[in-house]
Write a protein that holds these residues in place. Structure first.
Motif, PDB file in Angstrom:
ATOM      1  N   PRO A  97      47.378  23.367  41.909  1.00  0.00           N
ATOM      2  CA  PRO A  97      46.015  23.460  41.371  1.00  0.00           C
ATOM      3  C   PRO A  97      45.069  24.067  42.409  1.00  0.00           C
ATOM      4  O   PRO A  97      45.180  23.782  43.601  1.00  0.00           O
ATOM      5  N   THR A  98      44.155  24.893  41.952  1.00  0.00           N
ATOM      6  CA  THR A  98      43.165  25.461  42.859  1.00  0.00           C
ATOM      7  C   THR A  98      42.118  24.408  43.214  1.00  0.00           C
ATOM      8  O   THR A  98      41.981  23.383  42.528  1.00  0.00           O
ATOM      9  N   SER A 100      39.032  24.716  42.836  1.00  0.00           N
ATOM     10  CA  SER A 100      38.096  24.687  41.714  1.00  0.00           C
ATOM     11  C   SER A 100      38.601  23.766  40.602  1.00  0.00           C
ATOM     12  O   SER A 100      37.830  23.001  40.017  1.00  0.00           O
ATOM     13  N   GLU A 101      39.903  23.849  40.297  1.00  0.00           N
ATOM     14  CA  GLU A 101      40.467  22.991  39.248  1.00  0.00           C
ATOM     15  C   GLU A 101      40.444  21.521  39.649  1.00  0.00           C
ATOM     16  O   GLU A 101      40.332  20.635  38.799  1.00  0.00           O
ATOM     17  N   THR A 115      33.261  21.700  31.643  1.00  0.00           N
ATOM     18  CA  THR A 115      34.649  21.435  32.011  1.00  0.00           C
ATOM     19  C   THR A 115      34.649  20.848  33.416  1.00  0.00           C
ATOM     20  O   THR A 115      34.095  21.452  34.336  1.00  0.00           O
ATOM     21  N   GLY A 117      36.551  18.915  36.868  1.00  0.00           N
ATOM     22  CA  GLY A 117      37.787  18.906  37.633  1.00  0.00           C
ATOM     23  C   GLY A 117      38.538  17.589  37.516  1.00  0.00           C
ATOM     24  O   GLY A 117      38.067  16.614  36.933  1.00  0.00           O
ATOM     25  N   ILE A 155      48.727  23.314  33.684  1.00  0.00           N
ATOM     26  CA  ILE A 155      47.331  22.873  33.774  1.00  0.00           C
ATOM     27  C   ILE A 155      46.542  23.462  32.601  1.00  0.00           C
ATOM     28  O   ILE A 155      46.585  24.665  32.346  1.00  0.00           O
ATOM     29  N   THR A 157      42.847  22.470  29.800  1.00  0.00           N
ATOM     30  CA  THR A 157      41.665  21.638  29.624  1.00  0.00           C
ATOM     31  C   THR A 157      41.773  20.887  28.308  1.00  0.00           C
ATOM     32  O   THR A 157      42.196  21.445  27.289  1.00  0.00           O
ATOM     33  N   ARG A 176      40.263  19.052  32.998  1.00  0.00           N
ATOM     34  CA  ARG A 176      41.566  19.655  33.269  1.00  0.00           C
ATOM     35  C   ARG A 176      42.622  18.556  33.355  1.00  0.00           C
ATOM     36  O   ARG A 176      42.395  17.499  33.920  1.00  0.00           O
TER      37      ARG A 176
END
Length: 227
Positions: A97-98, A100-101, A115, A117, A155, A157, A176
């Motif tokens: 996962p980044t 950001s995620e 959305t 994290g 991954i 949402t 997410r």
């Protein structure tokens, strides 16, 4: 850093190391200097079996600061005769996962959606299989690729409940999360021709059949046809 070495007439070996460092800061979301690094080593051997037949075998080992160790092997068998080339291949995949995620929130004002994290995300793992055929002529090239990708912990949402809407103050709240399994099947066809006077023309078409095994529906934001 990467090196390529010829070991005799039948083996071409590629070896290398990689280091990637990511950083995320966002004062508007109270995210201050979140970091993660990934270190990797890889090796691959391209083996000439006969004049027409070659094989490829390799492995990539990586260490992620949050998700620790993982190895992704890849193998392929290639046959070439005249202008015809055939290839069958398999590759394992890994995507962490980044930042950001994991940490960031994204607001979509047009539909009043947020959305958020998820620090409990797991990395995506995949098994990718493909069959490829290509015919190359002096004036044109045609190729077809059939592929199948099995993804674990994909991954995505997901929409959350009324309590989350009240907490974040938006009409729609998504978070997410990981899908246990998902599938992507597809075919890609491409062609290119030389018209003369320095001009070339090319065209391609891709058809995808995707499925989220948890819902039985196509994967979110996936395209069925592209040309």
């Amino acid at each position: 850093m990467k090196g390529i070495f010829n070991l005799g007439e039948r083996n071409k070996v590629s070896v290398g190391v990689e280091y990637l460092a990511d950083m995320l800061s966002s004062p508007t979301e109270n995210i201050s200097h979140k970091t993660a690094y990934t270190a990797a080593i890889f090796a691959q051997d391209e083996i000439t079996i006969t004049r027409q037949l070659r094989a490829l075998a390799g492995v990539r080992y990586l260490y992620h600061e949050f998700f620790k160790s993982y190895a992704t092997p890849n193998v392929a068998l290639m046959y070439g005769q005249g202008g015809l080339n055939l290839r069958a291949s398999y590759a394992a995949g890994f995507r962490a996962p980044t930042l950001s995620e994991l940490y960031a929130s994204e607001t979509t004002k047009s539909v009043d959606r947020i959305t958020i994290g998820n620090l409990n995300l797991k990395p995506e793992k995949s098994d990718y299989f493909s069959l490829n055929a290509e015919y190359a002529h002096s004036r044109f090239t045609v190729s077809t690729n059939l592929f199948y990708n099995r993804i674990r912990d994909m991954i995505r949402t997901i929409a959350t409940g009324e309590e989350a809407k009240q907490k974040y103050g938006h009409e729609e709240v998504r978070q997410r999360d990981n899908v246990y399994k998902a599938e992507v099947r597809g075919i890609n066809v491409a062609a290119q021709a030389y018209l003369g006077a320095g001009f070339r023309i090319g065209a391609g078409y891709t058809h995808l059949d995707t499925k989220d095994d948890e819902t039985g529906r196509p994967i979110d934001k996936s395209l069925r046809n592209a040309a």
